[in-house]
Design an enzyme around this catalytic site. Structure first.
Site, PDB file in Angstrom:
ATOM      1  N   CYS A   1      -6.427   7.689   1.993  1.00  0.00           N
ATOM      2  CA  CYS A   1      -6.115   6.369   2.529  1.00  0.00           C
ATOM      3  C   CYS A   1      -4.739   6.430   3.178  1.00  0.00           C
ATOM      4  CB  CYS A   1      -6.147   5.317   1.418  1.00  0.00           C
ATOM      5  SG  CYS A   1      -4.902   5.576   0.131  1.00  0.00           S
ATOM      6  N   LYS A   2      -4.331   5.328   3.793  1.00  0.00           N
ATOM      7  CA  LYS A   2      -3.010   5.249   4.394  1.00  0.00           C
ATOM      8  C   LYS A   2      -1.943   5.284   3.300  1.00  0.00           C
ATOM      9  CE  LYS A   2      -4.476   2.550   8.414  1.00  0.00           C
ATOM     10  NZ  LYS A   2      -4.289   1.287   9.182  1.00  0.00           N
TER      11      LYS A   2
END
Length: 256
Positions: free
Chosen positions: A106-107
Site C-alpha cells: 500500500c502507499k
C-alpha cells in the site's frame, strides 16, 4: 545482521551438512498487525554445486529458491504459498503483513488497508506513518480499532468500512463502485417527499391549464408557466422513482 564471528555472506547451510530440512521453529502468529519491510537482500549460496541463491520464508522459515526470480520484488513460498519480499517496495509504497499472513502493499502514507482474502476481510489500522530503517525489525502498528462501521453492500454483498458516524446517508462501495443507502429511512422519506412535491406541481399545472386558457390565447407567455409546472412535477416524480428503487446497505458492527 550476521552472528558474532560469522561472515554475513557465508552460507546458511555448510556444504558438509548435505540435504537437511530447515529446523527453524514454527511461525507463531503475533497479535499486533505488522508493517513488514524486507531484509537487506544478500544472495546466499545453496549447498548444491550450482550455488543457487536462496532466502528464508518470512512465514514458515523454509528456504525459497531465487534462481531466475532476482528481478522480482516478492517471491512465493512453495511450502506455505505465502509471499516474502526480497527487495525494497517501490517508491512511495510499503509492505504490510496481515495476521492471516497475506502480504499486502500500500502507499506509505496509508492509515488503513483491507485484506482482500474472502476468509479474512480484516481492516488493518496502520497507525501514524514512521520511517523505519531496513535494518530494524518490523514495527507493530497501533492496536486501535478503526473509527467507523463495517457495512454490507446491498449490490455485491461485500463488506467495506464506512466512515460516517450517522446512519441514513449514501455510501459508495469500493468493490462494485455503486451507491447504496445505509439504512432505509432516508430513501423512504425522500421518496415520499418527492412524490408529494411532484403531485402538487402537476395539480398546479392542471389548474393553470384549465383556469388560464382564455388568457393564454391572448398572452402566449402563459404557456411557459404551464410547461414549468409540468416539468418540475415530472422531475420530482423521477427523483421519487430513484429513491424508491435504491438499494439498502446495512452495518455489521459499529466501532464508533
Amino acid at each position: 545482521m550476521a552472528a558474532d564471528g560469522i561472515d554475513e555472506r557465508s552460507p546458511l547451510i555448510s556444504p558438509s551438512s548435505g540435504n537437511v530440512t530447515p529446523t527453524a521453529p514454527p511461525y507463531i502468529q503475533e497479535n499486533n498487525l505488522q508493517a513488514e519491510l524486507p531484509p537487506p537482500y544478500t544472495a546466499i549460496a545453496s549447498p548444491d554445486a550450482g550455488g543457487v541463491p536462496v532466502i528464508n520464508c518470512r512465514v514458515c522459515q523454509s528456504l525459497i529458491n531465487l534462481d531466475g526470480k532476482l528481478h522480482q520484488h516478492v517471491v512465493k513460498c512453495t511450502v506455505c504459498n505465502e509471499a516474502t519480499p526480497i527487495k525494497t517496495p517501490p517508491l512511495g509504497k510499503k509492505y504490510v503483513r496481515c495476521p492471516c499472513n497475506c502480504l499486502l502493499i500500500c502507499k506509505d502514507i496509508s492509515r488503513r488497508i483491507g485484506c482482500p482474502r474472502p476468509n479474512c476481510r480484516r481492516i488493518i489500522n496502520l497507525g501514524p506513518v514512521m520511517l523505519i530503517p531496513e535494518e530494524q525489525p518490523a514495527q507493530p502498528a497501533l492496536p486501535v480499532q478503526p473509527d467507523g462501521t463495517r457495512v454490507v453492500c446491498g449490490h455485491c454483498g461485500n463488506t467495506f468500512l464506512w466512515m460516517e458516524l450517522r446512519f441514513n446517508t449514501l455510501a459508495k462501495c469500493p468493490h462494485c463502485k455503486k451507491i447504496s443507502s445505509v439504512g432505509s429511512a432516508l430513501p423512504r422519506r425522500r421518496c415520499c417527499t418527492y412524490i408529494t412535491m411532484g403531485m402538487i406541481c402537476i395539480f398546479i399545472g392542471v389548474g393553470l391549464t384549465v383556469g388560464t386558457q382564455d388568457f393564454a390565447r391572448r398572452f402566449h407567455a402563459t404557456y411557459v408557466s404551464w410547461a414549468v409546472a409540468y416539468l418540475v412535477g415530472l422531475v420530482c416524480l423521477v427523483r421519487a422513482c430513484y429513491w424508491g428503487a435504491i438499494k439498502f446497505s446495512y452495518p455489521e458492527h459499529s466501532f464508533a
